[in-house]
Enzyme design. Structure first.
Site, short mmCIF file in Angstrom:
data_model
loop_
_atom_site.label_atom_id
_atom_site.label_comp_id
_atom_site.label_asym_id
_atom_site.label_seq_id
_atom_site.Cartn_x
_atom_site.Cartn_y
_atom_site.Cartn_z
CG ASP A 1 7.11 -5.32 -2.94
OD1 ASP A 1 6.42 -5.08 -1.93
OD2 ASP A 1 7.39 -6.47 -3.33
CD GLU B 1 6.88 -3.37 3.75
OE1 GLU B 1 7.96 -3.90 3.39
OE2 GLU B 1 5.91 -3.22 3.00
CG ASP C 1 3.08 -10.58 -0.12
OD1 ASP C 1 2.80 -9.99 -1.20
OD2 ASP C 1 4.23 -10.73 0.29
C1 GLC Z 1 6.55 -9.18 -2.21
C2 GLC Z 1 5.34 -8.47 -2.81
C3 GLC Z 1 4.76 -9.30 -3.90
C4 GLC Z 1 5.82 -9.56 -4.95
C5 GLC Z 1 7.04 -10.22 -4.33
C6 GLC Z 1 8.18 -10.35 -5.30
O1 GLC Z 1 6.15 -10.34 -1.58
O2 GLC Z 1 4.39 -8.17 -1.83
O3 GLC Z 1 3.64 -8.68 -4.48
O4 GLC Z 1 5.31 -10.37 -5.96
O5 GLC Z 1 7.49 -9.47 -3.21
O6 GLC Z 1 8.59 -9.11 -5.76
#
Ligand code: GLC
Length: 828
Positions: free
Chosen positions: A404, A407, A487
């Site tokens: 995650d 970017e 998100d």
């Molecule tokens: C980011 C991700 C989300 C995750 C969060 C905590 O916002 O997009 O899916 O739960 O980080 O890791």
């Protein structure tokens, strides 16, 4: 402007051709024929067009006389080296299926061999300093798709977009850019057929599909290589397949990735995960995966575990395994800048693996763990180092990983990412070893993060299929990871958007995609959550996930009535697992998307007139038709493309029955669109417990007895539902679900076909492919659309059969044929 008049005809390869424009303004194009295409000069413009395959032409445009580096993060090296045979023409060249013409000023036209325009430059490339603009004519009939999971609806026409990977928490259904940059779009409706263009430029790029000027498609960027790939169809399916060949097929995911997945930011302890698993099993909601979000870590430091709340990871994974549940853990790319006692930082620092500031120091910025450093994934050696970090978690039994924030996301800065002058030390692939700043690397950083993870996992477990989920990516990223749309929000609008995002991701190479079921931000109403489960059950990756501080959204949260509906849809997903898995196999071999726009296999659907903004097909066989306004009780029309359809839930013919048409039987995996008789409209009245699903007449649909997890072997026969119609076929696919054995022949694949005869129907099983014996020993066949009793014989021997007049079915069970077999069904 008059047509370009060419002064000379080509006689020898590499002989310069002069072309003179009839008007004075555009520079005359001088063509030099090449074995694989043509080199063009027109005034200051110099470009090479290279036919990589019959329908694929790479266009490389020089700046100041110099071509961009012949390297790519997206396009596979062997594809860039491939060459099609071309025939030089007076104004360009032809391949076996394409004519390329060069006009005044170097304007390019792609046509079919019989002269239908597929795409034509509205003007030659414009270069202004470092920036460039490509302009193509935009006939009123064209529509655009792809560009990954960008918002703004299914069709890109009339809109403009920017590629710049952005952490977009709470994005709206119109925000752009969001997480990914997939600079590949597809067009339908041009006179010469569908096509796609991949602009292989990792810098910030932009695309305008007739937004500023309704008659012009423009795209370009402020910097970077002017290097694009033109991909001809003529069908959308052929464009998609060719694009998959260019940028790589998604590897077959482990079968459990197709199961139901329960997530939350965050399940706070091993005990809470155990409780979630217990509840799912007690409520009999089939489940394959529970996800561990950042709070399992010690102070949000990647590759650590909180010793208090997750004291014994191996025991947790073993307990879960005993229940048929895998754990997927988040491993964000930022490495906490902790000088002592944190191995990832120590080893990374020792190896000098991190992105630099211009002054040569490590770039340090805050993310979840506080001050962090960032691996330089553009160096092969840093990717290798990153891959080694997974050793411990693999040994602990974690099954898959979640990349995650790649970017990359940076906190406390308005740009939400690294400064543009940070330094990446590129040392990878065909790139000359050199530094590149973040302007160049930003959009490809997340993809290289997933590559490091994927390759690392494969190195640690060479016979296991890695499972990686990513938020950011670039063209070709499907080689390394599945993805989700980030998100999103718990709104009806986002439920609608999610369908369009998943369709466009599938057309952009990412067949495996998900949107957080329930919506990440905010809390869904019970009805919204139920609808999201229903639709999510038919999407490639089916994961319920929600943000910290929001209401809980596990299937049971709204009481038994809602739970019952949600469970029913999860169960249906598991019954359909053999079909899902056959689609995954098909995707890995051909690049065909799992979820598709209806017009992908049924081009005429595009002009049928119903509001199809929520409709999609799962493979070619199933058409899922949620209400176009899912929040509204209004009735709506479903347009069923020509050929005949059955209602999936009742098994009865949908709409007005029409004579079944038979055509030449082809493989179920064929991408060639088929059209038969008239199309139909079905009026639907939305009901929360119902999701209209239709089966194409001519489908042989494999299903299985209900299991609670893909780890469980179904007991009883494989179920095969036969829906007679034209080009009737289906594919059975099975392997061990987790290893790479299938690449060495340890799989089972069998095509089943049906054909109408004067007396009934014949069902033929082709010989099997592969060495694996599947779990099913018997096959329970349900023949739909059958009136009255029937006589069934298999290779001459008669079998018992049961008819159900009201269901219009004939049911019988056969021994699973290991080799070619024929079953004949005749009226009694
Ligand atoms: C980011 C991700 C989300 C995750 C969060 C905590 O916002 O997009 O899916 O739960 O980080 O890791």
């Amino acid at each position: 402007m008059k047509r370009l008049i060419l002064a000379a005809l080509l006689t020898t390869a590499a002989l310069p051709l002069s072309a003179t424009a009839a008007t004075a303004t555009p520079q005359a194009a001088v063509l030099t024929a090449q074995r694989d295409g043509v080199e063009v000069t027109a005034g200051a413009l110099k470009m090479r067009l290279i036919a990589l395959a019959d329908g694929v032409v790479r266009v490389r445009i020089a700046r100041d006389g110099a071509y961009p580096e012949d390297a790519s993060w997206a396009v596979l090296p062997e594809q860039r080296k491939a060459r099609a045979t071309v025939t030089a023409t007076a104004d360009g060249f032809t391949t076996a299926s394409l004519r390329v013409r060069i006009g005044a000023g170097g304007a390019i036209t792609f046509e079919t061999l019989d002269g239908k325009v597929i795409s034509a430059d509205a003007a030659p490339v414009a270069i202004d300093g470092k920036s460039f603009t490509l302009r193509k004519s935009l006939p009123i009939t064209e529509h655009f798709y792809g560009l990954g999971d960008k918002t703004g609806g299914l069709d890109r026409r009339g809109k403009e977009f920017v590629d710049w990977n952005t952490d977009a928490f709470g994005f709206t259904s119109a925000d752009d850019p969001i997480y990914k940059s997939i600079p590949f779009f597809l067009s339908t409706g041009a006179p010469g057929g569908s096509y796609g263009i991949l602009l292989d430029n990792t810098y910030r790029t932009w695309f305008d599909f007739g937004h500023r000027d309704a008659d012009t498609l423009t795209f370009g960027g402020p910097d970077g290589p002017i290097d694009y790939y033109f991909v001809a169809g003529p069908s959308l399916a052929e464009v998609t397949r060719r694009y998959a060949d260019l940028t790589g097929h998604a590897p077959l995911a482990p079968k459990w990735a197709l199961g139901y997945q329960q997530s939350r930011y965050s399940y706070m302890s091993a005990d809470e995960i155990r409780e979630i698993a217990r509840h799912l099993r007690a409520d009999r909601v089939p489940t394959d995966v529970i996800w561990m979000d950042i709070d399992y870590q010690d102070r949000n430091r990647p590759f650590t575990t909180n010793p208090t709340t997750f004291p014994d990871l191996p025991k947790l994974t073993a307990d879960m395994k005993a229940q048929g549940i895998k754990l997927v853990a988040i491993t964000d790319l930022h490495i906490a800048k902790v000088e002592t006692g944190y191995a990832p930082y120590t080893s990374g620092k020792r190896g000098d693996e991190f992105v630099k500031n211009p002054d040569g120091t490590d770039y340090v910025a805050p993310v979840w763990p506080g001050a962090s450093v960032f691996p330089d994934f553009t160096q092969t050696k840093s990717r290798t180092w990153w891959g080694t970090l997974y050793k411990g978690f693999l040994e602990d039994g974690i099954a898959g990983f979640w990349n995650d924030m790649n970017e990359p996301a940076i906190f406390n800065t308005p740009t939400k990412t690294m400064p543009l002058d940070t330094v990446h030390r590129i040392a990878s692939d065909d790139f000359a070893p050199r530094t590149g700043d973040h302007r160049e690397i930003h959009n490809v950083y997340g993809m290289q993060n997933t590559r490091a993870t994927y390759d690392g996992l494969l190195k640690l477990r060479p016979n296991e299929r890695p499972f990686v989920m990513t938020r950011a990516s670039y063209a070709g990223g499907q080689r390394y990871a599945v993805t989700w749309t980030g998100d999103n929000s718990a709104t009806w609008d986002h439920l609608k958007l999610s369908v369009q995002q998943i369709i466009n991701l599938g057309l952009s190479g990412f067949a495996y995609s998900a949107a957080d079921v329930s919506g990440f931000a905010g809390g869904p109403s019970p009805d919204l959550l139920t609808r999201w489960f229903e639709i999510g059950a038919f999407t490639p990756v089916f994961r319920d996930h929600s943000a910290t501080g929001t209401p809980r959204v596990e299937p049971w949260v709204d009481g038994p009535d809602h739970l019952a509906i949600r469970r029913r849809f999860v169960e249906e997903r598991y019954r359909l697992m053999p079909y899902f898995y056959a689609l995954a196999d098909q995707n890995s071999r051909f690049g065909d998307p799992i979820v598709r726009p209806v017009f992908y296999d049924y081009p005429s659907a595009a002009s049928m007139g119903c509001n199809q903004s929520m409709a999609f097909t799962l493979g070619k066989a199933l058409l899922i038709a949620p209400p176009p306004s899912p929040e509204s009780p209004q009735t709506y029309d479903v347009c069923l493309p020509a050929g005949g359809w059955y209602d999936y839930w009742t098994g009865l013919r949908a709409g007005t029955p029409e004579a079944a048409t038979t055509g030449p039987i082809q493989s179920a995996t064929q991408a060639v669109p088929t059209e038969h008789a008239k199309s139909e409209r079905v009026l639907e009245t939305p009901r929360l417990d119902r999701l209209p699903v239709f089966v194409r007449a001519g489908t042989i649909l494999p299903r299985q007895p209900l299991v609670q997890s893909t780890a469980q072997t179904p007991s009883g026969p494989l179920m095969l539902d036969i829906y007679p119609g034209g080009e009737c076929s289906g594919t059975l696919y099975e392997d061990d679900g987790t290893t790479l054995g299938y690449q060495r022949g340890a799989f089972f694949r069998q095509t089943v076909r049906c054909a109408a005869t004067a007396a009934g129907v014949t069902v033929t099983f082709d010989g099997k492919e592969g060495s694996l014996a599947p779990w099913w020993k018997q096959i329970a066949v349900t023949l739909h659309g059958w009136q009255g009793p029937g006589r069934v014989t298999q290779n001459g021997a008669s079998l018992g059969a049961e008819s159900d007049v009201s269901a219009q079915t004939l049911r019988f069970t056969i021994a699973a044929p290991g080799k070619a077999a024929r079953v004949t069904i005749e009226k009694n």
